[in-house]
Design a protein around this motif. Structure first.
Motif, PDB file in Angstrom:
ATOM      1  N   VAL A 103      29.117  -1.426 -13.169  1.00  0.00           N
ATOM      2  CA  VAL A 103      29.775  -0.171 -13.545  1.00  0.00           C
ATOM      3  C   VAL A 103      28.787   0.982 -13.401  1.00  0.00           C
ATOM      4  O   VAL A 103      27.593   0.774 -13.205  1.00  0.00           O
ATOM      5  N   SER A 104      29.307   2.190 -13.537  1.00  0.00           N
ATOM      6  CA  SER A 104      28.495   3.366 -13.244  1.00  0.00           C
ATOM      7  C   SER A 104      27.436   3.678 -14.296  1.00  0.00           C
ATOM      8  O   SER A 104      26.400   4.267 -13.976  1.00  0.00           O
ATOM      9  N   SER A 105      27.704   3.303 -15.567  1.00  0.00           N
ATOM     10  CA  SER A 105      26.781   3.706 -16.630  1.00  0.00           C
ATOM     11  C   SER A 105      26.840   2.754 -17.810  1.00  0.00           C
ATOM     12  O   SER A 105      27.798   1.986 -17.972  1.00  0.00           O
ATOM     13  N   GLY A 106      25.843   2.861 -18.674  1.00  0.00           N
ATOM     14  CA  GLY A 106      25.815   2.071 -19.893  1.00  0.00           C
ATOM     15  C   GLY A 106      26.901   2.497 -20.870  1.00  0.00           C
ATOM     16  O   GLY A 106      27.454   1.669 -21.604  1.00  0.00           O
ATOM     17  N   THR A 107      27.211   3.781 -20.896  1.00  0.00           N
ATOM     18  CA  THR A 107      28.284   4.269 -21.757  1.00  0.00           C
ATOM     19  C   THR A 107      29.617   3.647 -21.362  1.00  0.00           C
ATOM     20  O   THR A 107      30.393   3.203 -22.219  1.00  0.00           O
ATOM     21  N   LEU A 108      29.897   3.581 -20.053  1.00  0.00           N
ATOM     22  CA  LEU A 108      31.128   2.951 -19.590  1.00  0.00           C
ATOM     23  C   LEU A 108      31.115   1.456 -19.891  1.00  0.00           C
ATOM     24  O   LEU A 108      32.127   0.886 -20.319  1.00  0.00           O
ATOM     25  N   SER A 109      29.981   0.819 -19.700  1.00  0.00           N
ATOM     26  CA  SER A 109      29.866  -0.612 -19.958  1.00  0.00           C
ATOM     27  C   SER A 109      30.165  -0.933 -21.418  1.00  0.00           C
ATOM     28  O   SER A 109      30.915  -1.864 -21.733  1.00  0.00           O
TER      29      SER A 109
END
Length: 329
Positions: free
Chosen positions: A54-60
Motif C-alpha cells: 500500500v502507499s503508506s503506513g497510515t493507509l496500512s
C-alpha cells in the motif's frame, strides 16, 4: 542535516536506477511483477499467509482497522500511538470504529491490567471491544519478545485480535536481536513501513491471513488506494530489503554517540535515547531551533521536548558537526 524524522530519507542513485528498470504491470489486476515479488518476499520473511503493498503506513493501519472491525466495534491502543493520534481519526471517521486509548508505560508497553480494565462487557450500553493495537518501536523503544508473547496470550484469552503498527519494526529487530517472523507470529496483522529507515520514497506492507488481506484489498480499492503500475515503488522496497537493512545498525550507533555528547552539555537534558531516536529538553527551545536552522540543522518536536532522529542520510560528519553546533550554542 535533517533530524526531524527518518521519513525525510531520499532514494539513493542506485535505488532510483533499480526502480527505473523495474518490470511493471497493473497491480489492481495483481499483474505487477515487482509488487508481487515484494509481497512474496515480505510474507516469506514474516511467515504470514499473505501480504499487501500500500502507499503508506497510515493507509496500512486504517485497512487493518476496517478489516478487523465492524461499525460500532472498539480498538484499544496507546494514548500517543500513531494509529490514534497522528492518522486523522481515520478509524472513527471512515469505519465508525471507536478508539479506546490508554497511557503508554515508560518502556513503551501497554499495561495488561489497564488493558483488561478497558475491555467492555457484553452489554447493550457498550461498543464491542474487538482489537488491541501495539506499536513497535514507540518513541524509538522496542518491545521485548517476552512482553509480546504475554500480550498475545492475553489477547487470545480475552478473544481480542492483535494488530502491530510496526512502522519501525526493523529497528526493533536490531535492538532485540530477532528475526521478523519471531515477532510477526504473535500478531493477527502487521503494518511495516518501507519509507523510514530503509529509505524508500513511499510504501508500506500489510501482513496477515489470506482472508484478512482479501478484505484489505477491497477496502484499499474503496479508499482510492489501488495503484496501477505500482512496481516502480515496490522495486524500491525490494532494493531496500536487500541492500539497506545493514544501515539501520549504523543509525543506532550514530544516535548513541549524539546522545552521549548532548548529555554532556549544560542546559540540555536527554530525556530518552532508544534505537535511532533521541528526545531532549532545553530551556531556550525557540532560540535553539532558530540557531540550529541557521546552521543547516533541522530538529522536530515542541513543548520542551525536541526529537532528533538519525537515519541513512545523516553521515558521521553530520553528527560531528551537529555536536559542535550544539556546543557553540
Amino acid at each position: 542535516m535533517d533530524f526531524r524524522s527518518d521519513t525525510v530519507t531520499k532514494p539513493s542513485k542506485k535505488m532510483k536506477k533499480f526502480m527505473f528498470k523495474a518490470p511493471l504491470g497493473d497491480d489492481v489486476y495483481k499483474e505487477d511483477p515487482s509488487v508481487n515479488k515484494l509481497e512474496k518476499t515480505m510474507k516469506k520473511m514474516a511467515k504470514k499467509e499473505a501480504a499487501l503493498f500500500v502507499s503508506s503506513g497510515t493507509l496500512s493501519n486504517l485497512l487493518a482497522l476496517l478489516s478487523h472491525c465492524k461499525r460500532g466495534d472498539e480498538y484499544i491502543c496507546g494514548q500517543d500511538a500513531h494509529i490514534y493520534k497522528y492518522e486523522a481519526g481515520g478509524g472513527a471517521v471512515v469505519g465508525s470504529i471507536q478508539p479506546q486509548p490508554i497511557e503508554f508505560e515508560e518502556n513503551a508497553t501497554l499495561d495488561i491490567n489497564k488493558i483488561k480494565e478497558k475491555i467492555k462487557p457484553d452489554d447493550a450500553h457498550f461498543a464491542k471491544t474487538k482489537l488491541l493495537c501495539l506499536e513497535n518501536t514507540h518513541h524509538g523503544q522496542s518491545l521485548s519478545l517476552d512482553y509480546i508473547k504475554e500480550v498475545s496470550a492475553f489477547a487470545k484469552e480475552n478473544k481480542l485480535l492483535l494488530h502491530l503498527d510496526g512502522a519501525r519494526i526493523f529497528n526493533a529487530l536490531i535492538e532485540e536481536d530477532l528475526q521478523l517472523d519471531e515477532i510477526c507470529e504473535h500478531f493477527d496483522s502487521i503494518s511495516i513501513c518501507l519509507s523510514k529507515g530503509l529509505g524508500t520514497p513511499a510504501g508500506s506492507i500489510l501482513l496477515g491471513s489470506k482472508k484478512f488481506i482479501k478484505k484489505a484489498i477491497k477496502y484499499r480499492k474503496m479508499l482510492g488506494g489501488g495503484m496501477r503500475q505500482a512496481g516502480i515503488l515496490a522495486a524500491a522496497g525490494i532494493y531496500a530489503l536487500k541492500y539497506n537493512m545493514q544501515g539501520l545498525e549504523k543509525d543506532h550507533l550514530k544516535a548513541s554517540l549524539l546522545s552521549k555528547e548532548l548529555n554532556k552539555l549544560k542546559d540540555i537534558e536527554v530525556l530518552s535515547h532508544h534505537t535511532n531516536m533521541i528526545f531532549i529538553k532545553v530551556k531556550n527551545e525557540d532560540l535553539l531551533k532558530k540557531y540550529l536552522k541557521e546552521n543547516d540543522i533541522l530538529v522536530g518536536g515542541s513543548y520542551n521536548k525536541l526529537r532528533l532522529v538519525c537515519h541513512r542520510d545523516i553521515s558521521q560528519e553530520d553528527i560531528d558537526k551537529t555536536i559542535e553546533v550544539f556546543k557553540a550554542f
